[in-house]
Design a protein around this motif. Structure first.
Motif, PDB file in Angstrom:
ATOM      1  N   PHE A  33       8.039   2.123 -15.431  1.00 42.04           N
ATOM      2  CA  PHE A  33       7.784   3.490 -15.898  1.00 42.04           C
ATOM      3  C   PHE A  33       6.293   3.813 -15.827  1.00 42.04           C
ATOM      4  O   PHE A  33       5.912   4.925 -15.442  1.00 42.04           O
ATOM      5  CB  PHE A  33       8.293   3.670 -17.325  1.00 42.04           C
ATOM      6  N   LEU A  34       5.438   2.862 -16.183  1.00 43.91           N
ATOM      7  CA  LEU A  34       3.996   3.087 -16.106  1.00 43.91           C
ATOM      8  C   LEU A  34       3.560   3.345 -14.667  1.00 43.91           C
ATOM      9  O   LEU A  34       2.719   4.211 -14.406  1.00 43.91           O
ATOM     10  CB  LEU A  34       3.248   1.883 -16.679  1.00 43.91           C
ATOM     11  N   VAL A  35       4.125   2.598 -13.735  1.00 41.73           N
ATOM     12  CA  VAL A  35       3.824   2.831 -12.320  1.00 41.73           C
ATOM     13  C   VAL A  35       4.296   4.225 -11.903  1.00 41.73           C
ATOM     14  O   VAL A  35       3.598   4.941 -11.165  1.00 41.73           O
ATOM     15  CB  VAL A  35       4.485   1.751 -11.432  1.00 41.73           C
ATOM     16  N   ALA A  36       5.463   4.621 -12.402  1.00 44.14           N
ATOM     17  CA  ALA A  36       5.993   5.946 -12.084  1.00 44.14           C
ATOM     18  C   ALA A  36       5.105   7.052 -12.659  1.00 44.14           C
ATOM     19  O   ALA A  36       4.967   8.117 -12.047  1.00 44.14           O
ATOM     20  CB  ALA A  36       7.420   6.080 -12.614  1.00 44.14           C
ATOM     21  N   VAL A  37       4.503   6.813 -13.826  1.00 42.57           N
ATOM     22  CA  VAL A  37       3.576   7.788 -14.415  1.00 42.57           C
ATOM     23  C   VAL A  37       2.380   7.989 -13.495  1.00 42.57           C
ATOM     24  O   VAL A  37       1.960   9.112 -13.217  1.00 42.57           O
ATOM     25  CB  VAL A  37       3.116   7.343 -15.814  1.00 42.57           C
ATOM     26  N   VAL A  38       1.804   6.886 -13.021  1.00 37.91           N
ATOM     27  CA  VAL A  38       0.658   6.973 -12.102  1.00 37.91           C
ATOM     28  C   VAL A  38       1.054   7.719 -10.829  1.00 37.91           C
ATOM     29  O   VAL A  38       0.306   8.580 -10.339  1.00 37.91           O
ATOM     30  CB  VAL A  38       0.134   5.561 -11.766  1.00 37.91           C
ATOM     31  N   TYR A  39       2.221   7.410 -10.302  1.00 40.68           N
ATOM     32  CA  TYR A  39       2.729   8.073  -9.103  1.00 40.68           C
ATOM     33  C   TYR A  39       2.836   9.585  -9.339  1.00 40.68           C
ATOM     34  O   TYR A  39       2.409  10.392  -8.497  1.00 40.68           O
ATOM     35  CB  TYR A  39       4.091   7.489  -8.760  1.00 40.68           C
ATOM     36  N   SER A  40       3.390   9.964 -10.468  1.00 45.32           N
ATOM     37  CA  SER A  40       3.568  11.375 -10.786  1.00 45.32           C
ATOM     38  C   SER A  40       2.236  12.072 -11.017  1.00 45.32           C
ATOM     39  O   SER A  40       2.062  13.242 -10.648  1.00 45.32           O
ATOM     40  CB  SER A  40       4.454  11.517 -12.026  1.00 45.32           C
ATOM     41  N   LEU A  41       1.271  11.373 -11.618  1.00 44.29           N
ATOM     42  CA  LEU A  41      -0.053  11.944 -11.832  1.00 44.29           C
ATOM     43  C   LEU A  41      -0.728  12.277 -10.500  1.00 44.29           C
ATOM     44  O   LEU A  41      -1.358  13.335 -10.354  1.00 44.29           O
ATOM     45  CB  LEU A  41      -0.927  10.980 -12.628  1.00 44.29           C
ATOM     46  N   LEU A  42      -0.592  11.386  -9.533  1.00 45.15           N
ATOM     47  CA  LEU A  42      -1.163  11.643  -8.212  1.00 45.15           C
ATOM     48  C   LEU A  42      -0.539  12.887  -7.594  1.00 45.15           C
ATOM     49  O   LEU A  42      -1.231  13.715  -6.988  1.00 45.15           O
ATOM     50  CB  LEU A  42      -0.933  10.431  -7.302  1.00 45.15           C
ATOM     51  N   LEU A  47      16.574   6.172  -9.015  1.00 45.32           N
ATOM     52  CA  LEU A  47      17.242   4.934  -8.603  1.00 45.32           C
ATOM     53  C   LEU A  47      16.404   3.704  -8.962  1.00 45.32           C
ATOM     54  O   LEU A  47      16.940   2.696  -9.437  1.00 45.32           O
ATOM     55  CB  LEU A  47      17.508   4.952  -7.094  1.00 45.32           C
ATOM     56  N   VAL A  48      15.099   3.795  -8.744  1.00 46.41           N
ATOM     57  CA  VAL A  48      14.225   2.663  -9.062  1.00 46.41           C
ATOM     58  C   VAL A  48      14.246   2.380 -10.560  1.00 46.41           C
ATOM     59  O   VAL A  48      14.325   1.217 -10.994  1.00 46.41           O
ATOM     60  CB  VAL A  48      12.790   2.941  -8.580  1.00 46.41           C
ATOM     61  N   LEU A  49      14.197   3.429 -11.366  1.00 44.49           N
ATOM     62  CA  LEU A  49      14.200   3.245 -12.823  1.00 44.49           C
ATOM     63  C   LEU A  49      15.549   2.717 -13.324  1.00 44.49           C
ATOM     64  O   LEU A  49      15.597   1.963 -14.296  1.00 44.49           O
ATOM     65  CB  LEU A  49      13.859   4.565 -13.521  1.00 44.49           C
ATOM     66  N   GLY A  73      20.259   2.110  -1.608  1.00 45.73           N
ATOM     67  CA  GLY A  73      19.441   3.211  -2.104  1.00 45.73           C
ATOM     68  C   GLY A  73      18.170   2.745  -2.778  1.00 45.73           C
ATOM     69  O   GLY A  73      17.108   3.361  -2.641  1.00 45.73           O
ATOM     70  N   PHE A  74      18.256   1.626  -3.500  1.00 44.48           N
ATOM     71  CA  PHE A  74      17.080   1.093  -4.187  1.00 44.48           C
ATOM     72  C   PHE A  74      16.016   0.670  -3.184  1.00 44.48           C
ATOM     73  O   PHE A  74      14.843   1.039  -3.314  1.00 44.48           O
ATOM     74  CB  PHE A  74      17.484  -0.090  -5.061  1.00 44.48           C
ATOM     75  N   TYR A  75      16.393  -0.087  -2.186  1.00 48.28           N
ATOM     76  CA  TYR A  75      15.411  -0.580  -1.223  1.00 48.28           C
ATOM     77  C   TYR A  75      14.846   0.559  -0.371  1.00 48.28           C
ATOM     78  O   TYR A  75      13.658   0.542  -0.003  1.00 48.28           O
ATOM     79  CB  TYR A  75      16.024  -1.669  -0.353  1.00 48.28           C
ATOM     80  N   ILE A  76      15.679   1.527  -0.060  1.00 43.67           N
ATOM     81  CA  ILE A  76      15.171   2.704   0.651  1.00 43.67           C
ATOM     82  C   ILE A  76      14.136   3.429  -0.206  1.00 43.67           C
ATOM     83  O   ILE A  76      13.096   3.880   0.293  1.00 43.67           O
ATOM     84  CB  ILE A  76      16.328   3.650   1.031  1.00 43.67           C
ATOM     85  N   SER A  77      14.411   3.517  -1.507  1.00 45.36           N
ATOM     86  CA  SER A  77      13.486   4.186  -2.423  1.00 45.36           C
ATOM     87  C   SER A  77      12.157   3.449  -2.509  1.00 45.36           C
ATOM     88  O   SER A  77      11.082   4.066  -2.511  1.00 45.36           O
ATOM     89  CB  SER A  77      14.114   4.287  -3.822  1.00 45.36           C
ATOM     90  N   VAL A  78      12.206   2.123  -2.592  1.00 49.72           N
ATOM     91  CA  VAL A  78      10.985   1.315  -2.685  1.00 49.72           C
ATOM     92  C   VAL A  78      10.104   1.527  -1.461  1.00 49.72           C
ATOM     93  O   VAL A  78       8.870   1.506  -1.556  1.00 49.72           O
ATOM     94  CB  VAL A  78      11.341  -0.177  -2.854  1.00 49.72           C
ATOM     95  N   VAL A  79      10.720   1.753  -0.314  1.00 48.23           N
ATOM     96  CA  VAL A  79       9.960   1.954   0.924  1.00 48.23           C
ATOM     97  C   VAL A  79       9.495   3.406   1.061  1.00 48.23           C
ATOM     98  O   VAL A  79       8.338   3.676   1.417  1.00 48.23           O
ATOM     99  CB  VAL A  79      10.805   1.560   2.154  1.00 48.23           C
ATOM    100  N   THR A  80      10.390   4.357   0.786  1.00 45.82           N
ATOM    101  CA  THR A  80      10.077   5.759   1.065  1.00 45.82           C
ATOM    102  C   THR A  80       9.121   6.381   0.050  1.00 45.82           C
ATOM    103  O   THR A  80       8.341   7.270   0.416  1.00 45.82           O
ATOM    104  CB  THR A  80      11.363   6.601   1.104  1.00 45.82           C
ATOM    105  N   LEU A  81       9.142   5.940  -1.202  1.00 41.56           N
ATOM    106  CA  LEU A  81       8.244   6.534  -2.198  1.00 41.56           C
ATOM    107  C   LEU A  81       6.772   6.337  -1.838  1.00 41.56           C
ATOM    108  O   LEU A  81       5.993   7.302  -1.877  1.00 41.56           O
ATOM    109  CB  LEU A  81       8.551   5.976  -3.589  1.00 41.56           C
ATOM    110  N   PRO A  82       6.318   5.132  -1.491  1.00 43.77           N
ATOM    111  CA  PRO A  82       4.914   4.983  -1.060  1.00 43.77           C
ATOM    112  C   PRO A  82       4.595   5.762   0.215  1.00 43.77           C
ATOM    113  O   PRO A  82       3.515   6.343   0.336  1.00 43.77           O
ATOM    114  CB  PRO A  82       4.768   3.475  -0.835  1.00 43.77           C
ATOM    115  N   VAL A  83       5.538   5.776   1.163  1.00 44.89           N
ATOM    116  CA  VAL A  83       5.316   6.515   2.404  1.00 44.89           C
ATOM    117  C   VAL A  83       5.157   7.999   2.104  1.00 44.89           C
ATOM    118  O   VAL A  83       4.255   8.671   2.636  1.00 44.89           O
ATOM    119  CB  VAL A  83       6.482   6.284   3.387  1.00 44.89           C
TER     120      VAL A  83
END
Length: 247
Positions: free
Chosen positions: A136-145, A202-204, A219-229
């Motif tokens: 969740f903390l990582v997701a917060v940073v992602y959302s802040l960006l 899905l990641v959460l 779906g999880f592994y696709i999410s792990v790859v596509t979110l950073p991209v």
């Protein structure tokens, strides 16, 4: 000095009841209401709370870390606040740090209330709470960006509000956090595949209970790859628009 600025930011935030309502109170009240109705249900082979708690966390992230921070950055820029502060000893990076700290505290407050509601009202807790909090903390940073990026390239608050309202409802609806995607037409399910909120959801869900990986494996592994991209492409777009505006 930073703590004093943070106190001021929090006081200003608390004077805006709509922000408080949508960022903290509404998710908790909605969670308590729907939890009472559907607590004995299952979703896609997993229990209700394993699906719904991560979904509410996604809504919290969008409301606080994306909408609120972007709204503040655009509003402050439009008012010329950053330009005036540029001739004072107060540095812009420090101002941004205070904004980040405020949004982080708001997101974590809403998150804590959800966790407390789950634990003491529904007697539910994540099998691996440390993992869920970390993700969740990582997701917060992602959302802040994401929020800062939108704020950096938007010039007018009216434009920002219009864009966010146009994006807000479709992104939330297609996040699988409110209405199940399984009941939607195939076309909307395909659109959801490129929705960052759906990918975060899905990641959460897997972070909430790693055993859910069997239900969301691909779906999880696709999410792990596509979110950073997606974030890299978005930041490149922001940098391009920022340089164009400066030139």
């Amino acid at each position: 000095m930073i703590l004093e600025q943070l106190k001021i930011e929090l006081k200003i935030y608390l004077r805006q009841p709509l922000y408080l309502l949508f960022s903290i109170l509404m998710p908790v009240v909605s969670f308590a209401m729907f939890g009472s109705i559907y607590k004995n249900s299952s979703y896609g082979g997993i229990d209700f709370f394993s699906a719904y708690i991560p979904g509410f966390c996604v809504i919290i992230l969008f409301a606080s870390s994306v909408y609120n921070v972007g709204n503040q950055v655009v509003a402050d820029r439009e008012k010329g606040i950053y330009r005036r502060l540029g001739v004072t000893p107060v540095s812009l990076p420090r101002i941004m740090m205070v904004v980040i700290m405020k949004v982080f505290l708001v997101a974590m407050t809403a998150f804590l209330l959800i966790m407390l509601t789950a634990r003491f009202i529904f007697e539910v807790a994540a099998p691996n709470m440390a993992l869920f909090v970390a993700v969740f903390l990582v997701a917060v940073v992602y959302s802040l960006l994401f929020g800062f990026g939108i704020g950096a390239i938007t010039q007018k608050i009216n434009t920002f509000s219009a864009v966010m309202m146009a994006l807000f409802m479709p992104m939330i609806i297609l996040s699988d956090a409110t209405v199940p995607l399984s009941v939607m037409p195939r076309t909307l399910q395909n659109i959801a595949e490129v929705n960052p909120l759906y990918r975060l959801n899905l990641v959460l869900r897997v972070a909430w209970n790693p055993e859910n990986l069997s239900a969301y494996h691909d779906g999880f592994y696709i999410s792990v790859v596509t979110l950073p991209v997606f974030m890299v492409l978005f930041l490149l777009l922001v940098a391009s628009q920022w340089n164009r505006a400066r030139n």
